[in-house]
Design an enzyme around this catalytic site. Structure first.
Site, PDB file in Angstrom:
ATOM      1  N   ASP A  39       0.591  -1.438  -0.170  1.00  0.00           N
ATOM      2  CA  ASP A  39      -0.118   0.015  -0.159  1.00  0.00           C
ATOM      3  C   ASP A  39       0.908   0.758  -0.427  1.00  0.00           C
ATOM      4  O   ASP A  39       2.256   0.917   0.353  1.00  0.00           O
ATOM      5  CB  ASP A  39      -0.749   0.309   0.853  1.00  0.00           C
ATOM      6  CG  ASP A  39      -0.182  -0.235   2.477  1.00  0.00           C
ATOM      7  OD1 ASP A  39       1.168  -1.246   2.851  1.00  0.00           O
ATOM      8  OD2 ASP A  39      -0.540   0.217   3.932  1.00  0.00           O
TER       9      ASP A  39
ATOM     10  N   GLU B 107      -0.091  -1.782   5.733  1.00  0.00           N
ATOM     11  CA  GLU B 107       1.083  -0.830   6.314  1.00  0.00           C
ATOM     12  C   GLU B 107       1.035   0.536   7.108  1.00  0.00           C
ATOM     13  O   GLU B 107       1.128   0.688   7.848  1.00  0.00           O
ATOM     14  CB  GLU B 107       2.068  -0.948   6.462  1.00  0.00           C
ATOM     15  CG  GLU B 107       3.469  -1.373   7.239  1.00  0.00           C
ATOM     16  CD  GLU B 107       4.392   0.696   6.986  1.00  0.00           C
ATOM     17  OE1 GLU B 107       4.721   0.510   8.131  1.00  0.00           O
ATOM     18  OE2 GLU B 107       3.679   1.370   6.207  1.00  0.00           O
TER      19      GLU B 107
HETATM   20 ZN   LIG Z   1       6.574   1.879   4.003  1.00  0.00          ZN
END
Ligand SMILES: [Zn+2]
Length: 383
Positions: A82, A144
């Site tokens: 992401d 994340e």
């Molecule tokens: Zn990163």
């Protein structure tokens, strides 16, 4: 037959062109499946055994575990799929179009950190016709940047298993063995509004907040007195009072006030214990001011991370890169990899200085050295 796995530059172009923003704000949040599917195709094309693991409760998000070879031990090369949200109007080029300029590749996610995947795949390519004694695992995680739910799901599933893990976040190829944690917390005070001419007509949330601020500042002094780690540039835990909102008019007793703050604990400090200590300090203010005070995390904390400064992997990475291992102030998925029992470092191409901002780029001169270092790590830990 599957199509051949493309060249590094084609892979990088395609990954950057595939949006995968993750964000706690729903209007920004996107699926990462298109990125996962591309990686799955390319890695299975090279002979990796691949497994797409959807996140529980989030069918539009998934992790990918791609494994070459089998056996005990082995090496994980991990990255997140992401990116953070972006301000297109502040970019000089299209954030989703890989753009070459000044010996750099510009694009959203070039350094943080979609760019790591083509580089890791390039390093793996050299070994696909050989028999590995220990597995090479390329791990791609979801979310994340927003919740770390991808890493959480992996830790819960107890996967992947290997002896060593490299997380390819942008560190200019310097090995990182330690980072601080990140907590972002909110304090909400509910008082009673009333006419300003008579204090007995209400309970001021703003005056209670004044004492809350005082308590937090004195808590910070206490923490900084008790905890220090000189390996960090800022050697103490920090607590930043970030924003405050409350009240509406001078002639009203303030009925509600909110504060948000950021706390960066050192390795060894527990978020739960910190929250408990803060509650204990704030709780007596409820009676004193006749208000209610509640505290809550704005998102699940990123835990601090610390590996043995002289671990096998830290020493190998130091030798291969020529850099001494360092401590940094940004958070990663490293504590989750460590929970799985792996000797873990953070080390990847590109600089954190270019992450999370317009005109993010990956310098050309980061690519070949990273491929070379990863090849040597694979040779060392998978044979
Ligand atoms: Zn990163």
């Amino acid at each position: 037959m599957r199509p051949a796995t493309p060249e590094l530059l084609t892979m990088l172009t395609e990954l950057i062109a595939t949006p995968s923003v993750s964000c706690t704000a729903a209007h920004w949040d996107q699926s990462n499946l298109a990125v996962i599917e591309k990686l799955e195709q390319w890695l299975s094309g090279l002979g990796f055994h691949t497994e797409i693991m959807p996140l529980p409760g989030h069918p539009e998000k998934a992790n990918l575990i791609a494994t070459l070879g089998s056996g005990p031990g082995g090496l994980v090369l991990a990255g997140h799929t992401d990116t953070v949200p972006f301000n297109a109007e502040r970019w000089s080029s299209d954030p989703f179009k890989l753009t070459e300029k000044n010996n750099r590749f510009y694009g959203l996610g070039t350094c943080d950190m979609k760019g790591f995947f083509p580089i890791a795949i390039e390093a793996a390519r050299k070994f696909v016709d050989q028999t590995l004694q220990h597995p090479l695992i390329i791990l791609a995680t979801a979310d994340e940047e927003s919740s770390m739910n991808g890493a959480r799901a992996l830790a819960e599933a107890g996967r992947p298993k290997a002896r060593y893990a490299v997380i390819g976040e942008p560190t200019s190829l310097r090995p990182i063995y330690m980072h601080k944690g990140i907590m972002m917390e909110q304090v909400k005070i509910k008082g009673t509004a009333g006419h300003s001419s008579d204090p007995a007509l209400g309970a001021s949330a703003l005056e209670a907040m004044h004492s809350v601020l005082g308590q937090l500042i004195s808590f910070r002094q206490e923490l900084q007195r008790d905890y220090q780690n000189s390996d960090f540039k800022v050697s103490v835990p920090t607590l930043n009072l970030g924003c405050i909102h409350g009240g509406d008019n001078p002639n009203r007793i303030c009925g509600a006030c909110e504060l948000e703050f950021d706390l960066r604990p050192l390795p060894g400090m527990s978020a739960d214990l910190l929250r408990e200590a803060i509650s204990q300090r704030l709780q007596p203010l409820e009676n004193q001011f006749g208000v209610s005070i509640s505290t809550s995390p704005l998102f699940p904390e990123v835990r601090p991370f610390s590996n043995d400064k002289h671990s096998e992997l830290v020493r190998s990475a130091e030798k291969l890169t020529g850099y001494q291992a360092e401590a940094v102030a940004f958070g990663t998925e490293a504590p989750f990899m460590q929970d799985l029992g792996m000797d873990t470092i953070v080390m990847g191409p590109g600089s954190i200085d270019q992450a999370h901002q317009p005109d993010e780029y990956l310098a050309f001169d980061q690519i070949k050295p990273t491929v070379a270092v990863l090849e040597q790590l694979i040779a060392r830990y998978c044979f």
